[in-house]
Design a protein around this motif. Structure first.
Motif, PDB file in Angstrom:
ATOM      1  N   ALA A 130       0.845  -1.196   0.000  1.00 23.13           N
ATOM      2  CA  ALA A 130       0.000   0.000   0.000  1.00 23.13           C
ATOM      3  C   ALA A 130       0.878   1.243   0.000  1.00 23.13           C
ATOM      4  O   ALA A 130       1.857   1.323   0.757  1.00 23.13           O
ATOM      5  CB  ALA A 130      -0.929   0.009   1.222  1.00 23.13           C
ATOM      6  N   LEU A 131       0.547   2.210  -0.852  1.00 15.40           N
ATOM      7  CA  LEU A 131       1.245   3.488  -0.932  1.00 15.40           C
ATOM      8  C   LEU A 131       0.210   4.596  -0.809  1.00 15.40           C
ATOM      9  O   LEU A 131      -0.821   4.566  -1.465  1.00 15.40           O
ATOM     10  CB  LEU A 131       1.989   3.622  -2.261  1.00 15.40           C
ATOM     11  N   ASP A 132       0.498   5.568   0.047  1.00 17.40           N
ATOM     12  CA  ASP A 132      -0.446   6.661   0.267  1.00 17.40           C
ATOM     13  C   ASP A 132       0.314   7.987   0.216  1.00 17.40           C
ATOM     14  O   ASP A 132       1.223   8.222   1.020  1.00 17.40           O
ATOM     15  CB  ASP A 132      -1.138   6.495   1.627  1.00 17.40           C
ATOM     16  N   TYR A 133      -0.049   8.835  -0.750  1.00 19.60           N
ATOM     17  CA  TYR A 133       0.577  10.151  -0.902  1.00 19.60           C
ATOM     18  C   TYR A 133      -0.485  11.224  -0.678  1.00 19.60           C
ATOM     19  O   TYR A 133      -1.524  11.229  -1.337  1.00 19.60           O
ATOM     20  CB  TYR A 133       1.179  10.321  -2.299  1.00 19.60           C
ATOM     21  N   TYR A 143       4.184   4.166   3.330  1.00 16.53           N
ATOM     22  CA  TYR A 143       4.482   2.935   2.621  1.00 16.53           C
ATOM     23  C   TYR A 143       4.239   1.761   3.564  1.00 16.53           C
ATOM     24  O   TYR A 143       4.707   1.768   4.697  1.00 16.53           O
ATOM     25  CB  TYR A 143       5.940   2.899   2.155  1.00 16.53           C
ATOM     26  N   ASP A 144       3.518   0.765   3.082  1.00 18.82           N
ATOM     27  CA  ASP A 144       3.202  -0.391   3.922  1.00 18.82           C
ATOM     28  C   ASP A 144       3.271  -1.656   3.067  1.00 18.82           C
ATOM     29  O   ASP A 144       2.614  -1.747   2.033  1.00 18.82           O
ATOM     30  CB  ASP A 144       1.807  -0.241   4.529  1.00 18.82           C
ATOM     31  N   VAL A 145       4.083  -2.634   3.483  1.00 22.72           N
ATOM     32  CA  VAL A 145       4.227  -3.906   2.769  1.00 22.72           C
ATOM     33  C   VAL A 145       4.090  -5.040   3.779  1.00 22.72           C
ATOM     34  O   VAL A 145       4.670  -4.982   4.874  1.00 22.72           O
ATOM     35  CB  VAL A 145       5.590  -4.014   2.054  1.00 22.72           C
ATOM     36  N   SER A 146       3.320  -6.060   3.431  1.00 19.10           N
ATOM     37  CA  SER A 146       3.142  -7.193   4.339  1.00 19.10           C
ATOM     38  C   SER A 146       3.174  -8.503   3.560  1.00 19.10           C
ATOM     39  O   SER A 146       2.700  -8.583   2.422  1.00 19.10           O
ATOM     40  CB  SER A 146       1.826  -7.075   5.118  1.00 19.10           C
ATOM     41  N   GLY A 329      -4.380  -0.925  -0.798  1.00 18.79           N
ATOM     42  CA  GLY A 329      -3.316  -1.205  -1.759  1.00 18.79           C
ATOM     43  C   GLY A 329      -3.605  -2.385  -2.651  1.00 18.79           C
ATOM     44  O   GLY A 329      -4.744  -2.842  -2.795  1.00 18.79           O
ATOM     45  N   PHE A 330      -2.531  -2.911  -3.249  1.00 20.60           N
ATOM     46  CA  PHE A 330      -2.587  -3.976  -4.243  1.00 20.60           C
ATOM     47  C   PHE A 330      -1.815  -5.174  -3.720  1.00 20.60           C
ATOM     48  O   PHE A 330      -0.808  -5.013  -3.004  1.00 20.60           O
ATOM     49  CB  PHE A 330      -1.968  -3.474  -5.565  1.00 20.60           C
TER      50      PHE A 330
END
Length: 334
Positions: A130-133, A143-146, A329-330
């Motif tokens: 997930a990216l949030d600007y 920025y969030d990655v799991s 996110g994707f």
């Protein structure tokens, strides 16, 4: 020339039909497709007319397949069958050359495509990003990655998770942390298992810099099938804290972990939640919570959109932690 084309087409259709797997139901219906696997009381049949169909095993009379399949009548060993042939209701024939074998459908625990190294390996997982600007009076970049994955073979199940989160506000880092966890389950019965796990968390911003947890305890699998899974585990943990001022702390705690997912709307939407709530044994006031809940919408067999809320809370410790994160996110899954 036209007649020859029609003949070739007819032969192709006939060959395709001959290669299709067939499932006969107790109500007299017959379904054709390709058997993907059977587990948790559900047989997954892939069809070109209705997509993937999960069939209740108790409703099946017999079945037929030209695939080589691994048939497991218990949790440990399995038998390769070069093909399956229909038999009287409630039975199926395992065809292996000159020695066919008829078995009861009720005795079958799993049907899988045999893997090259570990025949009964079942591996699944997903990676979400997930990216949030946000550009306003205060600029925010998040920025969030799991990663979450699980592999099972026989009586053993491996569970692994990893998360990374980083946030900037006006080019200043306000959140920067990551975590990793590995847990090993040993099934004692079809439902009960024993778990051992190790978890490490690192935070570069908060006062609570490092968390290490080692735990073990019993767990119970309520269900695990094509439509979802739900398990809980009660653990006795040893946790070590390290703070930014150089101090440290450790304690023993009891915790309850859960892992839940459920497919909805024809398996196009997945509701999921996992987490852990813990209680130190020496202090009645302290507690910890690390939980996530979300929805995943499948765009294709492997791609999805996800929406998730996460809560990380450490109460009563020096440098108390209380964070709530939301992400959209994707992801990819397998």
């Amino acid at each position: 020339m036209f007649s020859r084309t029609l003949l070739c087409l007819a032969l192709s259709v006939a060959a395709t039909s001959a290669l299709a797997d067939t499932v006969w139901l107790k109500n007299g219906d017959r379904l054709t497709g390709k058997i993907k696997f059977y587990d948790g009381g559900k047989l997954l049949l892939a069809t070109d007319y209705g997509g993937a169909i999960a069939l209740d095993w108790s409703k099946i009379a017999t079945l037929e397949s030209d695939q080589e399949l691994l048939i497991k009548e218990n949790a440990i060993a399995g038998e390769r069958a070069k093909s399956l042939q229909p038999a009287e209701p409630g039975k199926v024939i395992l065809a292996n050359g000159d020695a066919p074998k008829t078995i009861e459908l009720a005795s079958i625990k799993q049907i899988l495509k045999p893997k090259p190294l570990v025949e009964d390996l079942v591996w699944k997982g997903n990676i979400d990003a997930a990216l949030d600007y946000k550009r306003a009076e205060r600029d925010t970049d998040d920025y969030d990655v799991s990663l979450k994955t699980q592999a099972r073979h026989g009586l053993w199940r491996h569970n692994a998770q990893a998360d990374y989160n980083r946030e900037f506000q006006d080019d200043v880092v306000t959140t920067d942390n990551w975590s990793a966890e590995y847990a090993l389950d040993r099934f004692l019965t079809e439902k009960w298992f024993w778990q051992g796990r190790f978890e490490y968390k690192r935070d570069m911003v908060e006062e609570l810099e490092r968390q290490r947890t080692v735990g073990t305890g019993p767990g119970y699998q309520f269900w695990d099938n094509e439509l979802g899974a739900f398990s809980v585990a009660g653990l006795l943990n040893r946790t070590d804290y390290e703070y930014s001022n150089g101090e440290s702390d450790n304690f023993y705690a009891a915790s309850l972990k859960w892992d839940y997912n459920r497919y909805l709307v024809g398996k196009s939407v997945e509701l999921f939640s996992d987490g852990e709530v813990g209680k130190p044994l020496a202090n009645a006031a302290d507690y910890t919570l690390d939980a996530a809940v979300g929805l995943r919408y499948k765009l294709t067999d492997w791609a999805s959109l996800n929406m998730k809320a996460e809560k990380d809370l450490v109460s009563g410790a020096e440098g108390e932690l209380d964070e709530t994160r939301y992400s959209l996110g994707f992801g990819v899954g397998w």
